[in-house]
Design an enzyme around this catalytic site. Sequence first.
Site, PDB file in Angstrom:
ATOM      1  CD  GLU A  77      21.838  16.122 -15.780  1.00 47.90           C
ATOM      2  OE1 GLU A  77      20.662  15.950 -16.776  1.00 47.90           O
ATOM      3  OE2 GLU A  77      22.260  17.287 -15.740  1.00 47.90           O
ATOM      4  CE  LYS A 256      17.931  18.225 -18.732  1.00 44.15           C
ATOM      5  NZ  LYS A 256      19.239  17.846 -17.831  1.00 44.15           N
ATOM      6  CG  ASP A 272       5.572   5.862 -22.665  1.00 48.01           C
ATOM      7  OD1 ASP A 272       6.216   6.779 -22.891  1.00 48.01           O
ATOM      8  OD2 ASP A 272       4.427   5.551 -23.586  1.00 48.01           O
ATOM      9  CG  HIS A 369      26.215  19.779 -13.600  1.00 48.78           C
ATOM     10  ND1 HIS A 369      26.803  19.236 -14.670  1.00 48.78           N
ATOM     11  CD2 HIS A 369      25.144  19.094 -13.616  1.00 48.78           C
ATOM     12  CE1 HIS A 369      25.924  18.424 -15.149  1.00 48.78           C
ATOM     13  NE2 HIS A 369      24.993  18.464 -14.439  1.00 48.78           N
TER      14      HIS A 369
HETATM   15  P1  NDP Z   1      -1.997  -2.248 -20.202  1.00 49.07           P
HETATM   16  O1  NDP Z   1      -2.455  -2.414 -21.549  1.00 49.07           O
HETATM   17  O2  NDP Z   1      -0.834  -3.204 -19.649  1.00 49.07           O
HETATM   18  O3  NDP Z   1      -3.251  -2.287 -19.332  1.00 49.07           O
HETATM   19  C1  NDP Z   1      -3.265  -2.399 -17.929  1.00 49.07           C
HETATM   20  C2  NDP Z   1      -3.888  -3.513 -17.348  1.00 49.07           C
HETATM   21  O4  NDP Z   1      -3.393  -3.757 -16.139  1.00 49.07           O
HETATM   22  C3  NDP Z   1      -5.339  -3.345 -17.375  1.00 49.07           C
HETATM   23  O5  NDP Z   1      -5.996  -3.781 -18.667  1.00 49.07           O
HETATM   24  C4  NDP Z   1      -5.583  -4.523 -16.162  1.00 49.07           C
HETATM   25  O6  NDP Z   1      -5.806  -5.855 -16.683  1.00 49.07           O
HETATM   26  C5  NDP Z   1      -4.278  -4.612 -15.546  1.00 49.07           C
HETATM   27  N1  NDP Z   1      -4.553  -4.105 -14.000  1.00 49.07           N
HETATM   28  C6  NDP Z   1      -4.078  -4.811 -13.219  1.00 49.07           C
HETATM   29  N2  NDP Z   1      -4.256  -4.070 -11.908  1.00 49.07           N
HETATM   30  C7  NDP Z   1      -4.966  -3.002 -12.429  1.00 49.07           C
HETATM   31  C8  NDP Z   1      -5.435  -1.771 -11.723  1.00 49.07           C
HETATM   32  N3  NDP Z   1      -5.342  -1.657 -10.268  1.00 49.07           N
HETATM   33  N4  NDP Z   1      -5.627  -0.850 -12.195  1.00 49.07           N
HETATM   34  C9  NDP Z   1      -5.936  -0.634 -13.534  1.00 49.07           C
HETATM   35  N5  NDP Z   1      -5.527  -1.749 -14.310  1.00 49.07           N
HETATM   36  C10 NDP Z   1      -4.785  -2.878 -13.814  1.00 49.07           C
HETATM   37  O7  NDP Z   1      -1.393  -0.987 -20.041  1.00 49.07           O
HETATM   38  P2  NDP Z   1      -2.056   0.583 -20.108  1.00 49.07           P
HETATM   39  O8  NDP Z   1      -3.389   0.668 -20.723  1.00 49.07           O
HETATM   40  O9  NDP Z   1      -1.598   1.549 -19.052  1.00 49.07           O
HETATM   41  O10 NDP Z   1      -1.109   1.341 -21.436  1.00 49.07           O
HETATM   42  C11 NDP Z   1       0.177   1.476 -21.123  1.00 49.07           C
HETATM   43  C12 NDP Z   1       1.174   1.218 -22.293  1.00 49.07           C
HETATM   44  O11 NDP Z   1       0.608   1.884 -23.556  1.00 49.07           O
HETATM   45  C13 NDP Z   1       2.392   1.782 -21.918  1.00 49.07           C
HETATM   46  O12 NDP Z   1       3.529   0.585 -22.381  1.00 49.07           O
HETATM   47  C14 NDP Z   1       2.728   2.671 -22.850  1.00 49.07           C
HETATM   48  O13 NDP Z   1       3.877   2.913 -23.459  1.00 49.07           O
HETATM   49  C15 NDP Z   1       1.722   2.473 -24.364  1.00 49.07           C
HETATM   50  N6  NDP Z   1       1.189   3.468 -25.138  1.00 49.07           N
HETATM   51  C16 NDP Z   1       1.197   4.729 -24.969  1.00 49.07           C
HETATM   52  C17 NDP Z   1       0.681   5.568 -25.754  1.00 49.07           C
HETATM   53  C18 NDP Z   1       0.740   6.935 -25.734  1.00 49.07           C
HETATM   54  O14 NDP Z   1       1.216   7.484 -24.692  1.00 49.07           O
HETATM   55  N7  NDP Z   1       0.387   7.952 -26.694  1.00 49.07           N
HETATM   56  C19 NDP Z   1       0.048   4.949 -26.966  1.00 49.07           C
HETATM   57  C20 NDP Z   1      -0.127   3.569 -27.053  1.00 49.07           C
HETATM   58  C21 NDP Z   1       0.781   2.585 -26.025  1.00 49.07           C
HETATM   59  P3  NDP Z   1      -7.187  -6.305 -16.706  1.00 49.07           P
HETATM   60  O15 NDP Z   1      -7.919  -6.289 -17.987  1.00 49.07           O
HETATM   61  O16 NDP Z   1      -6.991  -7.678 -16.246  1.00 49.07           O
HETATM   62  O17 NDP Z   1      -8.087  -5.721 -15.738  1.00 49.07           O
END
Ligand code: NDP
Length: 414
Positions: A77, A256, A272, A369
Amino acid sequence: MAKFYELTPSERLQALQAKGGISAEQARLYAQDWSLSPSVAGHLIENQVSQWALPLGVLTALPVNGRSHLVPMVTEEPSVIAAANNGARIARDNGGITVTVAPRLMIGEIVFDHLDQLAEAQALVTARQTEIFAQAQAAKPSIVERGGGLQQIDASVLADRFLKLSLFIDTRDAMGANIINTIAEAVGQLVGTWLNQEPLVSVLSNATPNVVKATVNLDPKTLATKDHSGLVIADKIVAASDLALVDPDRAATHNKGIMNGITAVALATGNDTRALETGVHTYASHSGHYLPVSTWQWQGDRLVGTFSAPLIVGSVGGAIGALPMAQQNLAVMGVQSAQDLQQVMAAVGLVQNLAALRALVGPGIQAGHMALQANALAIAAGAVGPEIEAVVQQLHHQSKDLATAKAILQQIKQ
Ligand code: NDP
């Protein structure tokens, strides 16, 4: 000296490098082709057939909690990034933006339907919390090792029908959807064995108590436009904010405009956007009446703007690790944690709103705009290379529509 927006993209990169905003390596990475490698693109989503490009621009100096941030923004945009820079300039002239973040807790919900003894089930779950904490930890020990995990459990009855367990989970720097779903499913299974029934749903909620609050305190003089004094503009901004509080039609557009900036940062950082936007709009409607997520009020002779909403984002996890450009943008922004990113986004939302309201109650939204929209019209008319600028120049003096842009292009080509 030419202004930043008057430079070519490569000159802008040189200018950012000269000012220390980006390193030579980051400038080189920005200059290269940022298409994803086929293996990354093919593994991120299903049925992948191509890629989709959008421009990335920068908000050059966003003052947040005493620190200046260079903020990459991705949007299709026109005028969003110009407005963000404009609002940030006013904030800089007034001592910057202060942002605070509530503890980062996201909610996982486990819900049972058709329980005969609702009150007893609720009491049972409340009494066996220690086992629930142990199950949550066993389901995702790594988040506990990172200092997060399940923090609190609430059990409530909805509509005399559903038993709902709310798990409040600290997901540290991750947005946390997968972490929460993993924990919620494991806890749901355990509680299901106690209640002799499978849960109806075990899943994260995109509503969260993790509200981010940004404030800016302005001298009204700094809001003056060509035709209006700062005092008049400030008074009208307060009136427009009051209007958004009582008129959901206005609140929708007010919000918005805020999301123009916030979503652009979310895209640039691989977050996301649907989770983020759902969280904001759910919060905006939590009173049962859709409200603006920023308001402007007089405090003595100062105009004070406040943004307040949850911002469901992470600095790690999801697609962020797979998208090299997202990591580059987080590094350029100087963001080390999810909280840092939330602070920058809240400040972007507030300055975006300030610039939009100032234009709306002053010269009008269309003046700026449509001037920038001329670029998109020229391209849509078929202009390429130097033709784009030539068409835009002439469009400034004529009706800004596609037919006119096409006619100008035809003339230029003759
Ligand atoms: P991940 O599954 O990638 O989990 C994050 C991972 O990052 C953790 O498991 C951890 O791994 C690692 N990590 C490394 N450093 C850190 C830190 N400092 N703090 C926390 N974690 C760390 O992602 P999310 O659980 O965040 O989920 C996000 C995804 O889910 C997005 O792609 C989203 O689009 C999708 N999603 C969204 C939904 C919704 O909004 N309703 C529904 C379903 C999916 P380790 O285990 O090694 O610690």
